[in-house]
Structure formats: C-alpha cells, structure tokens
Design a protein around this motif. Structure first.
Motif, PDB file in Angstrom:
ATOM      1  N   ARG A   1       0.829  -1.207   0.000  1.00 42.86           N
ATOM      2  CA  ARG A   1       0.000   0.000   0.000  1.00 42.86           C
ATOM      3  C   ARG A   1       0.865   1.259   0.000  1.00 42.86           C
ATOM      4  O   ARG A   1       0.504   2.273  -0.603  1.00 42.86           O
ATOM      5  CB  ARG A   1      -0.925  -0.004   1.211  1.00 42.86           C
ATOM      6  CG  ARG A   1      -2.059   0.999   1.116  1.00 42.86           C
ATOM      7  CD  ARG A   1      -3.228   0.585   1.958  1.00 42.86           C
ATOM      8  NE  ARG A   1      -4.371   1.452   1.759  1.00 42.86           N
ATOM      9  CZ  ARG A   1      -5.570   1.220   2.274  1.00 42.86           C
ATOM     10  NH1 ARG A   1      -5.775   0.137   2.998  1.00 42.86           N
ATOM     11  NH2 ARG A   1      -6.569   2.060   2.059  1.00 42.86           N
ATOM     12  N   ALA A   2       2.028   1.185   0.646  1.00 39.56           N
ATOM     13  CA  ALA A   2       2.936   2.338   0.670  1.00 39.56           C
ATOM     14  C   ALA A   2       3.431   2.657  -0.737  1.00 39.56           C
ATOM     15  O   ALA A   2       3.543   3.826  -1.120  1.00 39.56           O
ATOM     16  CB  ALA A   2       4.118   2.055   1.590  1.00 39.56           C
ATOM     17  N   VAL A   3       3.723   1.620  -1.515  1.00 41.00           N
ATOM     18  CA  VAL A   3       4.173   1.830  -2.893  1.00 41.00           C
ATOM     19  C   VAL A   3       3.072   2.480  -3.718  1.00 41.00           C
ATOM     20  O   VAL A   3       3.311   3.434  -4.467  1.00 41.00           O
ATOM     21  CB  VAL A   3       4.618   0.496  -3.538  1.00 41.00           C
ATOM     22  CG1 VAL A   3       4.829   0.670  -5.042  1.00 41.00           C
ATOM     23  CG2 VAL A   3       5.902  -0.005  -2.890  1.00 41.00           C
ATOM     24  N   VAL A   4       1.852   1.969  -3.593  1.00 38.72           N
ATOM     25  CA  VAL A   4       0.723   2.540  -4.343  1.00 38.72           C
ATOM     26  C   VAL A   4       0.491   3.985  -3.937  1.00 38.72           C
ATOM     27  O   VAL A   4       0.273   4.861  -4.787  1.00 38.72           O
ATOM     28  CB  VAL A   4      -0.556   1.706  -4.118  1.00 38.72           C
ATOM     29  CG1 VAL A   4      -1.782   2.451  -4.643  1.00 38.72           C
ATOM     30  CG2 VAL A   4      -0.434   0.355  -4.803  1.00 38.72           C
ATOM     31  N   ARG A   5       0.551   4.258  -2.644  1.00 36.86           N
ATOM     32  CA  ARG A   5       0.317   5.625  -2.168  1.00 36.86           C
ATOM     33  C   ARG A   5       1.364   6.588  -2.740  1.00 36.86           C
ATOM     34  O   ARG A   5       1.036   7.682  -3.208  1.00 36.86           O
ATOM     35  CB  ARG A   5       0.341   5.647  -0.643  1.00 36.86           C
ATOM     36  CG  ARG A   5      -0.082   6.982  -0.045  1.00 36.86           C
ATOM     37  CD  ARG A   5      -0.197   6.904   1.463  1.00 36.86           C
ATOM     38  NE  ARG A   5      -1.287   6.023   1.874  1.00 36.86           N
ATOM     39  CZ  ARG A   5      -1.120   4.889   2.571  1.00 36.86           C
ATOM     40  NH1 ARG A   5       0.086   4.518   2.945  1.00 36.86           N
ATOM     41  NH2 ARG A   5      -2.157   4.163   2.901  1.00 36.86           N
ATOM     42  N   ASN A   6       2.626   6.167  -2.740  1.00 39.61           N
ATOM     43  CA  ASN A   6       3.687   7.015  -3.286  1.00 39.61           C
ATOM     44  C   ASN A   6       3.562   7.172  -4.797  1.00 39.61           C
ATOM     45  O   ASN A   6       3.852   8.242  -5.347  1.00 39.61           O
ATOM     46  CB  ASN A   6       5.061   6.443  -2.928  1.00 39.61           C
ATOM     47  CG  ASN A   6       5.426   6.657  -1.478  1.00 39.61           C
ATOM     48  OD1 ASN A   6       5.019   7.645  -0.870  1.00 39.61           O
ATOM     49  ND2 ASN A   6       6.179   5.728  -0.903  1.00 39.61           N
ATOM     50  N   ALA A   7       3.108   6.121  -5.476  1.00 37.82           N
ATOM     51  CA  ALA A   7       2.912   6.198  -6.921  1.00 37.82           C
ATOM     52  C   ALA A   7       1.814   7.215  -7.247  1.00 37.82           C
ATOM     53  O   ALA A   7       1.951   8.012  -8.183  1.00 37.82           O
ATOM     54  CB  ALA A   7       2.537   4.825  -7.475  1.00 37.82           C
ATOM     55  N   LEU A   8       0.745   7.201  -6.481  1.00 36.06           N
ATOM     56  CA  LEU A   8      -0.354   8.142  -6.712  1.00 36.06           C
ATOM     57  C   LEU A   8       0.075   9.577  -6.418  1.00 36.06           C
ATOM     58  O   LEU A   8      -0.363  10.511  -7.095  1.00 36.06           O
ATOM     59  CB  LEU A   8      -1.566   7.754  -5.868  1.00 36.06           C
ATOM     60  CG  LEU A   8      -2.256   6.436  -6.252  1.00 36.06           C
ATOM     61  CD1 LEU A   8      -3.356   6.086  -5.261  1.00 36.06           C
ATOM     62  CD2 LEU A   8      -2.804   6.498  -7.675  1.00 36.06           C
ATOM     63  N   LEU A   9       0.935   9.755  -5.425  1.00 34.15           N
ATOM     64  CA  LEU A   9       1.458  11.096  -5.148  1.00 34.15           C
ATOM     65  C   LEU A   9       2.273  11.609  -6.335  1.00 34.15           C
ATOM     66  O   LEU A   9       2.162  12.781  -6.720  1.00 34.15           O
ATOM     67  CB  LEU A   9       2.326  11.069  -3.880  1.00 34.15           C
ATOM     68  CG  LEU A   9       1.581  10.978  -2.546  1.00 34.15           C
ATOM     69  CD1 LEU A   9       2.571  10.791  -1.406  1.00 34.15           C
ATOM     70  CD2 LEU A   9       0.731  12.222  -2.310  1.00 34.15           C
TER      71      LEU A   9
END
Length: 216
Positions: A48-56
């Motif tokens: 989820r951390a990777v997805v969150r950073n990708a969306l940022l």
C-alpha cells in the motif's frame, strides 16, 4: 540488508507509477474514476505504501487528483485545457527542435533516417498503432537530442497530461495522412541541420494538432 532492499523498493515504485500511468493514458481507467489503493495493491502486487507514493507522483504529473475525504481519482482534462497544453508544447518543442538541429551527429542522422522510413512504412500499410509509437519515439528522441533538460522535463509532464486527447486523435480516420507529412517535415529539417526550419515545422505540426482537436 538495507542496501539490497532499497533498489528493489525503488524499482517497485517506478513500475507501479508506469503501470498506473499507462492504464490512465490507454483509457483503462476513465476520467474521474476513483483509484482504490487496495485494488491497485492487488492488481500490481505491491504494498500500500508503494501505491500511495505512486499516486502522489502521478498527482504532481497532473494525471490524478486527491479529493478531501473522497480518495483519489483520475483527473479529467477538458478539451480547452488540452489545447492550452499543446499551445505550451509548441513553444517548448520548437525550442527543442531548434537545439536538436544544431546537434545532429552521424548516429543521430542514422536514427532519424530510420524513424523516417518507419513512419512512411507504417502509414502506407495502415498500421496506426506503429505510426503512433514511432511519432512518440520521434518526440522523445528530439528531446534527448536537444540537450535542453529543463524544457524536456516540462514537456514530459505536459505530454502525459494531454496524452488521452492525442491518443484518440492519432486513431481518427484520415489523421495519419495529414500528420505524417508534418512529422516527415520535422525530420527533414533536422537532417538538413536547419534550426529555423525545424522550429517552424514543429509549430506547424502542433498548430495542425490544435485545429484537429477543435474539429472534434
């Protein structure tokens, strides 16, 4: 342990950014569609951390937007905004073409000639997907050849934002017959190492893009 893990995390983030970006640009995610972190985690096989950073990251590119208490959704680019993007690109890409024409090496000449031949063959065979890929390669190569880092970085962001409109335009019936000669004119000006002609051909092409977008 830390030194071995960091590159993997960076690669996972880069891959997630690229995958979500491609899904947006290719229409798999629709404008204003919500992007649910849990679903993206399952789809991409990342944390989820990777997805969150990708969306940022994609927020800074203007492809997604964060809504208060409503999560993240694909940002809708209006036609008028897309036209403004192309108008801005015209100024920057003409600069890049001018710079590129002054830096044509034997290797660059060979690559430009290969792109020219590929564009002609793709249009003659009616392979629009190949033609679309080739003119994207041409855009990228001109940015690299120009050596103008600042404009190249801005252009990459602008092209990502306006890509959905231009992708649809690329596959409009009869569009390739009009745009291909414009791309060839840019290549020919570069091969002639003529900065003024390269800049003018670039502006003429993007003016044509704007006219076609307005026609709907």
């Amino acid at each position: 342990m830390t030194t071995e893990t960091a590159p993997k995390q960076t690669s996972a983030l880069d891959d997630a950014i690229a995958a979500i970006r491609d899904s947006i640009l290719q229409g798999e995610f629709s404008p204003q569609q919500r992007l649910v972190e849990v679903d993206l985690c399952e789809q991409l096989g990342v944390s989820r951390a990777v997805v969150r950073n990708a969306l940022l990251k994609l927020t800074t590119e203007g492809l997604v937007e964060h809504l208060p208490n409503r999560g993240v959704r694909v940002r809708a680019i209006t036609l008028e905004e897309a036209i403004e993007i192309v108008e801005t690109r015209a100024a920057l890409e003409s600069l890049g073409a001018r710079k590129a024409a002054q830096r044509v090496s034997p290797e660059a000449r060979q690559h430009l000639t290969s792109l020219r031949e590929g564009i002609v063959a793709a249009v003659e065979s009616g392979n629009l997907a190949e033609y679309s890929a080739l003119h994207q390669q041409l855009d990228q190569f001109i940015r690299e050849l120009s050596g103008h880092t600042t404009s190249s970085q801005i252009l990459e962001r602008l092209q990502a934002q306006g890509a959905r409109h231009q992708f649809r335009l690329s596959f409009r019936p009869g569009r390739a017959a009009t745009s291909a000669p414009e791309h060839l004119a840019i290549i020919d000006a570069l091969l002639a190492e003529d900065p003024d002609a390269a800049a003018a051909a670039t502006v003429a092409h993007l003016d044509g893009v704007i006219a076609a977008m307005r026609e709907g």
